[in-house]
Write an enzyme that holds these catalytic residues in place. Sequence first.
Site, PDB file in Angstrom:
ATOM      1  N   LYS A 124       0.832  -1.202   0.000  1.00  0.00           N
ATOM      2  CA  LYS A 124       0.000   0.000   0.000  1.00  0.00           C
ATOM      3  C   LYS A 124       0.869   1.255   0.000  1.00  0.00           C
ATOM      4  O   LYS A 124       0.675   2.161  -0.811  1.00  0.00           O
ATOM      5  CB  LYS A 124      -0.938  -0.013   1.210  1.00  0.00           C
ATOM      6  CG  LYS A 124      -1.808   1.219   1.337  1.00  0.00           C
ATOM      7  CD  LYS A 124      -1.225   2.175   2.351  1.00  0.00           C
ATOM      8  CE  LYS A 124      -1.974   3.490   2.353  1.00  0.00           C
ATOM      9  NZ  LYS A 124      -1.380   4.446   3.303  1.00  0.00           N
ATOM     10  N   ASP A 142      -5.979   0.647   0.585  1.00  0.00           N
ATOM     11  CA  ASP A 142      -5.952   0.630   2.044  1.00  0.00           C
ATOM     12  C   ASP A 142      -7.303   0.130   2.550  1.00  0.00           C
ATOM     13  O   ASP A 142      -8.132  -0.313   1.768  1.00  0.00           O
ATOM     14  CB  ASP A 142      -5.642   2.021   2.588  1.00  0.00           C
ATOM     15  CG  ASP A 142      -6.631   3.046   2.076  1.00  0.00           C
ATOM     16  OD1 ASP A 142      -7.832   2.744   2.029  1.00  0.00           O
ATOM     17  OD2 ASP A 142      -6.206   4.143   1.710  1.00  0.00           O
TER      18      ASP A 142
END
Length: 220
Positions: A124, A142
Amino acid sequence: MPVILSGDRVRQVVATLEDTYPDAAPELDFSNPFELVIAVMLSAQCTDVRVNLVTHELFARYPDAQSLASANIEDVESIIRTCGLYRNKSRNAIAASQMIVDRFCGEVPASREELQQLPGIGRKSANVILSCAMSQDAIAVDTHVYRVSRRIGLSDASTVLGVEKDLMDATPRKKWSQLHHLLIFHGRRCCKAHKPQCQTCTVAHLCGYNASRNKSSSAR
DNA sequence: ATCCCGAGGG
DNA sequence: CCCTCTGGAT
């Protein structure tokens, strides 16, 4: 029963969210790759307002990878203490700086594989760095992006990688970064994990999750 | 109490 | 898949 939207409806969702959140933009606003590496690393389980505060002080003392690489860990800890998980984050920030200096010749690497070699940088964060500081197209999935994408039917995948792929397939490359920020805004402001505000949601009419909630709430 | 734009490890 | 690491805001 998941609802997978067609290309047209994906565009409709994006256009609606774009209208709803005209100011959707990263709140971690660092164009300097090194600064973004550290800022993103500090942002886990912590608000961006606080990250902006501590990084201001941190970069005043350690402006680049070379200086942070040789920093005293206790000094770093004292600066970033208030943003949580500070022991891991301090150790990772220094170790990542050292790795940037002596494995990547002082330059933040520009590929996801290399970025993920840095301690404290996962998929991420690597995608955030690539899209926000490296002018590369990536979608950082996320918890917000994951949850919202599944609820409004942009993906029915049950892994981060699966959602990332579905979003990339459903959206033109040049809109990936924008889509990422729109979904995060929507997830924070409206499509919350526990009490989603479906009554005021601008894409509720396109959303199977909202429909199933209405059904279950009116049935009791 | 519960949640923050996670990562690493088991 | 699960767990742990952490303080601050609400």
